[in-house]
Design a protein around this motif. Structure first.
Motif, mmCIF file in Angstrom:
data_model
loop_
_atom_site.group_PDB
_atom_site.id
_atom_site.type_symbol
_atom_site.label_atom_id
_atom_site.label_comp_id
_atom_site.label_asym_id
_atom_site.label_seq_id
_atom_site.Cartn_x
_atom_site.Cartn_y
_atom_site.Cartn_z
ATOM 1 N N ASN A 407 0.826 -1.218 0.000
ATOM 2 C CA ASN A 407 0.000 0.000 0.000
ATOM 3 C C ASN A 407 0.852 1.256 0.000
ATOM 4 O OD1 ASN A 407 -2.429 -1.336 -0.042
ATOM 5 N ND2 ASN A 407 -2.912 -1.030 2.118
ATOM 6 N N ALA A 408 1.908 1.263 0.810
ATOM 7 C CA ALA A 408 2.752 2.451 0.914
ATOM 8 C C ALA A 408 3.445 2.758 -0.410
ATOM 9 C CB ALA A 408 3.784 2.259 2.023
ATOM 10 N N VAL A 411 0.843 4.397 -2.779
ATOM 11 C CA VAL A 411 0.558 5.791 -2.430
ATOM 12 C C VAL A 411 1.754 6.677 -2.753
ATOM 13 C CG1 VAL A 411 0.049 7.370 -0.520
ATOM 14 C CG2 VAL A 411 -1.145 5.176 -0.676
ATOM 15 N N THR A 469 -8.626 10.375 5.792
ATOM 16 C CA THR A 469 -8.066 9.325 6.632
ATOM 17 C C THR A 469 -8.211 9.770 8.082
ATOM 18 O OG1 THR A 469 -5.829 10.250 6.760
ATOM 19 C CG2 THR A 469 -6.333 8.838 4.866
ATOM 20 N N THR A 480 -4.896 3.850 7.983
ATOM 21 C CA THR A 480 -4.023 4.943 7.554
ATOM 22 C C THR A 480 -4.244 6.167 8.438
ATOM 23 O OG1 THR A 480 -3.940 4.126 5.296
ATOM 24 C CG2 THR A 480 -3.456 6.465 5.625
ATOM 25 N N ILE A 511 0.715 4.362 6.626
ATOM 26 C CA ILE A 511 -0.187 3.605 5.765
ATOM 27 C C ILE A 511 -0.746 2.381 6.492
ATOM 28 C CG2 ILE A 511 -0.332 2.267 3.635
ATOM 29 C CD1 ILE A 511 -0.120 5.252 3.154
ATOM 30 N N THR A 516 -5.999 -1.554 -1.565
ATOM 31 C CA THR A 516 -5.007 -0.684 -2.211
ATOM 32 C C THR A 516 -5.643 0.315 -3.170
ATOM 33 O OG1 THR A 516 -3.369 -2.463 -2.052
ATOM 34 C CG2 THR A 516 -2.879 -0.642 -3.551
ATOM 35 N N LEU A 519 -7.481 3.020 -1.332
ATOM 36 C CA LEU A 519 -6.573 3.918 -0.604
ATOM 37 C C LEU A 519 -5.934 4.919 -1.554
ATOM 38 C CD1 LEU A 519 -5.325 4.526 2.169
ATOM 39 C CD2 LEU A 519 -3.496 2.919 1.603
#
Length: 532
Positions: A407-408, A411, A469, A480, A511, A516, A519
């Protein structure tokens, strides 16, 4: 969502008030610690740093189970009582050391006190004040073995009954062992606690001879760092330490306020290491170098290979805080003498418990000395109920890290493309990536924390307000979490922080485990606000 070290939890405040009503003097306030040694360190800190004339009267009262009652491990506690004028100084010790009692421990001891089961050490039972019984929340129970409660009710599983998925109290020792095995690196997949305990300990962390016996638990990550520094001061020749790289607030404060002081290299650059090497070459000696891998909030990674060479040549210890990297992403222990970590963060993920760990490298030249010192000095002050939560929360540690890493990165790639963003700080796109990759595990990622700066404060505010978030200063949560980090952490020293690259418009993002695509869409929506 302020970290609990930055304020006094209401449960702890309530217990303080109860103790003051029984033992306090006019004008006194108090703070609570798990043992006489932790309380004594607080008392000594207050007396050493107080500007009062004459010096303040600082008292320590130890509360223990009454005679004839079941003695329980960790059911007692110590109160440090002092004039209210000294509260700011005492609060510094509470925040920096991380050794204060947890809220769950305070709730348990509150019930003990209300039921008349605690007395002041040194005062006979028949003389000691016995308060009226309060509402029954906890039954009298050994936190390690489980006993029949005072009213004949079997309470050996009160934690499981109260919180559902947790282990019963009779399994506290096993819960701590499972946690230590996960930290040791012997568990590389999601396993139930029974499977964790059945596994043979064959070592981990890429260090031959390393086992869970080299893992020590603490009530918070800051406590792990504080006690690592304290251990070195007692086991080695006390000298100044080095704080390398821009650190989390309290690490620098610990090195400055406890012991001979420190050399601060806030840029964490090659030039900083050149300067340190010049000092060492000219004959100056240091006790230890403390650093984070990677750093918070700029996510730069120190050159641990060069630091290790300097440490071997000039005889100083290397202590690495791996909280942000975590042992599933990076192996830093081979290059360190000690590794500290906050288990409050991604190891737990659920944001409902605090904990910390300190790990020794058995190949360190200081290992035998530190191990012998710990054999006589170490106190396991991680409250039993907190250990149960840590064990439960960390069962899916491996799969959570994999998801957060992915995920990080997604982003980060989105943020890097936007023209209104000045810089994205993340280990993968950092100028220090080579230092991170040199310690990265085969299957390791780059962690779940990133920071963003903007060309204007106005854009930073608009982005922060728009991103949908949770907002707060913690990190490593399963959801997050976005924070105006510099404003929160360094509000009173923004110019100082800016000298080391921490701009006042910096927004830090931790995160979580969200899906995913969704986000990324959340952050894309926030970025569109900058285009209007």
């Amino acid at each position: 969502m302020l970290p609990p070290r930055f304020f006094i939890h209401k449960s702890i405040q309530k217990l303080c008030a109860s103790i003051l009503s029984l033992h306090g003097r006019p004008g006194e306030v108090c703070m609570l610690f798990p043992t006489i040694s932790t309380a004594t360190r607080c008392r000594n800190f207050i007396k050493a740093r107080s500007l009062s004339t004459p010096p303040p009267c600082v008292r320590v009262i130890e509360l223990i189970p009454r005679l004839g009652q079941d003695a329980t491990i960790s059911s007692g506690l110590c109160a440090v009582l002092f004039p209210a004028d000294e509260f700011k100084i005492a609060k510094q010790f509470w925040q920096h050391s991380g050794d204060g009692v947890s809220s769950r421990r305070a709730e348990f001891c509150q019930q003990e006190l209300d039921n008349g089961l605690l007395r002041e050490k040194g005062i006979p039972d028949e003389v000691a004040v016995r308060p009226a019984k309060g509402p029954k929340r906890y039954s009298r129970v050994s936190v390690d073995k489980g006993h029949v409660g005072t009213e004949g009710t079997d309470t050996s599983r009160f934690v499981e009954e109260r919180f559902g998925r947790n282990l019963g109290v009779e399994f506290v020792a096993n819960a701590k062992l499972a946690v230590r095995r996960r930290i040791a690196g012997t568990l590389r997949s999601n396993v139930a606690p029974s499977d964790a305990l059945a596994l043979k300990d064959e070592g981990g962390r890429d260090v031959p001879g390393f086992t869970e016996e080299d893992v020590y638990l603490f009530p918070s990550g800051m406590s792990a760092i504080f006690n690592s520094h304290r251990l070195l001061l007692e086991a080695l020749e006390p000298r100044k330490s080095v704080c390398y790289g821009f650190p989390y607030i309290d690490t620098l404060k610990i090195l400055e306020k406890f012991g001979p002081g420190c050399h601060f290299y806030g840029h964490g650059s090659a030039e900083d290491l050149d300067d340190l090497e010049a000092k060492l070459t000219s004959g100056e000696r240091v006790m230890a170098l403390f650093c984070e891998f990677p750093g918070n909030p700029l996510l730069a990674s120190p050159d641990l290979q060069r630091i290790r060479k300097l440490a071997d040549q000039y005889d100083f210890a290397v202590i690495v805080d791996e909280t942000l990297g975590n042992p599933l992403n990076v192996h830093v222990l081979p290059l360190a003498d000690m590794v500290a970590s906050s288990l409050t963060k991604v190891f737990s993920g659920d944001s409902n418990v605090m904990g910390g760990s300190m790990v020794l490298n058995p190949k360190s030249r200081y290992y035998a000395t530190l191990k012998a010192k710990l054999a006589t000095e170490y106190e396991d002050n991680l409250w039993a109920e907190d250990a149960l939560f840590l064990e439960r929360n960390s069962r899916d540690f491996v799969s959570r890290i994999e998801r957060i890493n992915a995920n990080a990165e997604a982003v980060c790639e989105l943020l890097l493309q936007h023209p209104k963003i000045k810089r994205v700080y993340y280990p993968k796109n950092s100028p220090t990536r080579a230092f991170y990759d040199a310690c990265r595990c085969t299957d390791g990622g780059y962690g779940g924390l990133l920071s963003v700066t903007f060309y204007s404060m106005e854009d930073a505010i608009r982005f922060f307000d728009a991103v949908e978030t949770a907002k707060g200063p913690s990190l490593g949560t399963n959801f997050t979490l976005t924070s105006p980090y510099a404003i929160l952490a360094h509000y009173g020293e923004l110019e100082w922080a800016a000298k080391y690259g921490v701009e006042s418009n910096l927004v830090r993002v931790s995160i979580g485990l969200e899906e995913t695509v969704g986000l990324v869409q959340t952050f894309a929506k926030a970025l569109r606000v900058l285009e209007t």
